[in-house]
Motif scaffolding. Structure first.
Motif, mmCIF file in Angstrom:
data_model
loop_
_atom_site.group_PDB
_atom_site.id
_atom_site.type_symbol
_atom_site.label_atom_id
_atom_site.label_comp_id
_atom_site.label_asym_id
_atom_site.label_seq_id
_atom_site.Cartn_x
_atom_site.Cartn_y
_atom_site.Cartn_z
ATOM 1 N N ASP A 18 -2.887 5.574 -16.138
ATOM 2 C CA ASP A 18 -2.783 4.244 -16.734
ATOM 3 C C ASP A 18 -2.133 3.258 -15.773
ATOM 4 O O ASP A 18 -2.568 2.105 -15.670
ATOM 5 N N GLU A 19 -1.109 3.703 -15.054
ATOM 6 C CA GLU A 19 -0.462 2.840 -14.066
ATOM 7 C C GLU A 19 -1.429 2.490 -12.935
ATOM 8 O O GLU A 19 -1.466 1.349 -12.480
ATOM 9 N N VAL A 20 -2.192 3.481 -12.494
ATOM 10 C CA VAL A 20 -3.196 3.237 -11.451
ATOM 11 C C VAL A 20 -4.178 2.183 -11.938
ATOM 12 O O VAL A 20 -4.471 1.208 -11.235
ATOM 13 N N GLY A 21 -4.708 2.374 -13.130
ATOM 14 C CA GLY A 21 -5.683 1.444 -13.681
ATOM 15 C C GLY A 21 -5.133 0.035 -13.836
ATOM 16 O O GLY A 21 -5.805 -0.938 -13.481
ATOM 17 N N ARG A 22 -3.923 -0.085 -14.364
ATOM 18 C CA ARG A 22 -3.325 -1.415 -14.534
ATOM 19 C C ARG A 22 -3.185 -2.119 -13.194
ATOM 20 O O ARG A 22 -3.496 -3.313 -13.067
ATOM 21 N N HIS A 23 -2.731 -1.379 -12.189
ATOM 22 C CA HIS A 23 -2.561 -2.016 -10.885
ATOM 23 C C HIS A 23 -3.916 -2.395 -10.281
ATOM 24 O O HIS A 23 -4.100 -3.526 -9.839
ATOM 25 N N ALA A 24 -4.833 -1.461 -10.238
ATOM 26 C CA ALA A 24 -6.139 -1.735 -9.628
ATOM 27 C C ALA A 24 -6.838 -2.903 -10.327
ATOM 28 O O ALA A 24 -7.370 -3.802 -9.671
ATOM 29 N N PRO B 151 5.116 5.310 -7.192
ATOM 30 C CA PRO B 151 4.162 4.274 -7.592
ATOM 31 C C PRO B 151 4.008 3.152 -6.575
ATOM 32 O O PRO B 151 2.899 2.665 -6.351
ATOM 33 N N ALA B 152 5.084 2.751 -5.936
ATOM 34 C CA ALA B 152 4.992 1.669 -4.954
ATOM 35 C C ALA B 152 4.100 2.058 -3.779
ATOM 36 O O ALA B 152 3.318 1.243 -3.281
ATOM 37 N N ALA B 153 4.187 3.307 -3.325
ATOM 38 C CA ALA B 153 3.365 3.760 -2.203
ATOM 39 C C ALA B 153 1.894 3.819 -2.594
ATOM 40 O O ALA B 153 1.015 3.406 -1.819
ATOM 41 N N VAL B 154 1.597 4.321 -3.775
ATOM 42 C CA VAL B 154 0.201 4.394 -4.229
ATOM 43 C C VAL B 154 -0.358 2.991 -4.435
ATOM 44 O O VAL B 154 -1.483 2.699 -4.029
ATOM 45 N N CYS B 155 0.423 2.112 -5.030
ATOM 46 C CA CYS B 155 -0.038 0.728 -5.216
ATOM 47 C C CYS B 155 -0.289 0.050 -3.875
ATOM 48 O O CYS B 155 -1.263 -0.691 -3.723
ATOM 49 N N ASP C 284 -3.784 -1.488 -2.600
ATOM 50 C CA ASP C 284 -3.863 -2.840 -2.047
ATOM 51 C C ASP C 284 -4.582 -2.852 -0.701
ATOM 52 O O ASP C 284 -5.390 -3.752 -0.426
ATOM 53 N N LEU C 285 -4.306 -1.855 0.150
ATOM 54 C CA LEU C 285 -4.999 -1.754 1.435
ATOM 55 C C LEU C 285 -6.498 -1.567 1.227
ATOM 56 O O LEU C 285 -7.312 -2.177 1.928
ATOM 57 N N ALA C 286 -6.851 -0.719 0.262
ATOM 58 C CA ALA C 286 -8.262 -0.481 -0.037
ATOM 59 C C ALA C 286 -8.922 -1.754 -0.532
ATOM 60 O O ALA C 286 -10.031 -2.115 -0.098
ATOM 61 N N TRP C 287 -8.267 -2.443 -1.423
ATOM 62 C CA TRP C 287 -8.803 -3.696 -1.962
ATOM 63 C C TRP C 287 -9.012 -4.701 -0.849
ATOM 64 O O TRP C 287 -10.060 -5.343 -0.753
ATOM 65 N N GLU C 288 -8.011 -4.825 0.024
ATOM 66 C CA GLU C 288 -8.098 -5.791 1.116
ATOM 67 C C GLU C 288 -9.286 -5.492 2.032
ATOM 68 O O GLU C 288 -10.022 -6.394 2.411
ATOM 69 N N SER C 289 -9.488 -4.233 2.367
ATOM 70 C CA SER C 289 -10.581 -3.903 3.293
ATOM 71 C C SER C 289 -11.955 -4.007 2.614
ATOM 72 O O SER C 289 -12.938 -4.312 3.269
ATOM 73 N N GLN C 290 -12.018 -3.788 1.309
ATOM 74 C CA GLN C 290 -13.305 -3.789 0.617
ATOM 75 C C GLN C 290 -13.712 -5.168 0.111
ATOM 76 O O GLN C 290 -14.863 -5.391 -0.211
ATOM 77 N N ARG C 291 -12.817 -6.109 0.045
ATOM 78 C CA ARG C 291 -13.171 -7.434 -0.479
ATOM 79 C C ARG C 291 -13.811 -8.320 0.562
ATOM 80 O O ARG C 291 -14.326 -9.378 0.253
ATOM 81 N N ARG C 292 -13.813 -7.926 1.806
ATOM 82 C CA ARG C 292 -14.374 -8.737 2.887
ATOM 83 C C ARG C 292 -15.870 -8.810 2.822
ATOM 84 O O ARG C 292 -16.581 -8.004 2.442
ATOM 85 N N SER D 23 -5.547 -5.308 -11.854
ATOM 86 C CA SER D 23 -4.838 -6.577 -11.690
ATOM 87 C C SER D 23 -5.274 -7.311 -10.420
ATOM 88 O O SER D 23 -4.997 -8.502 -10.268
ATOM 89 N N LEU D 24 -5.968 -6.602 -9.535
ATOM 90 C CA LEU D 24 -6.435 -7.207 -8.284
ATOM 91 C C LEU D 24 -7.722 -7.995 -8.544
ATOM 92 O O LEU D 24 -8.580 -7.549 -9.310
#
Length: 100
Positions: free
Chosen positions: A4-10, A84-88, A92-100, A12-13
């Motif tokens: 659930d924490e993973v989903g909420r964070h992902a 949680p901070a490390a996984v988030c 975030d790194l994945a999101w940044e590289s995939q949004r380009r 939220s991007l």
């Protein structure tokens, strides 16, 4: 950290959507993988190879790579051991590289 924490964070991007099944959800941006649950305690996260090495060096107890995945731009996060901070940060790194 739990799913659930993973989903909420992902989710939220910006532009990230949940896909997959209930048992094996994934999060994508424009159909490009950000993260996907591999098994109940293992999350595969899409990261560039140099970023993956930094994650492995800084958090060897949280992140790992199976030998068959070494050539792929992915790292596994072990949710039952995860900060949680490390996984988030990895998501975030994945999101940044995939949004380009």
């Amino acid at each position: 950290m739990d799913l659930d924490e993973v989903g909420r964070h992902a989710e939220s991007l910006p532009d990230v959507q949940r896909k997959g099944t209930e048992a094996r959800p994934g999060w994508v941006i424009r159909d490009r993988l950000v993260a996907r649950l591999h098994d109940p305690q293992t999350l595969a996260i899409r990261v560039l190879l140099d970023e993956r090495e930094a994650l492995l060096d800084s958090h060897p107890d949280i992140f790992g790579v199976l030998p068959r995945m070494e050539a792929h731009h992915k790292v596994e996060a072990y949710l039952d051991q995860a900060d949680p901070a490390a996984v988030c940060a990895a998501i975030d790194l994945a999101w940044e590289s995939q949004r380009r």
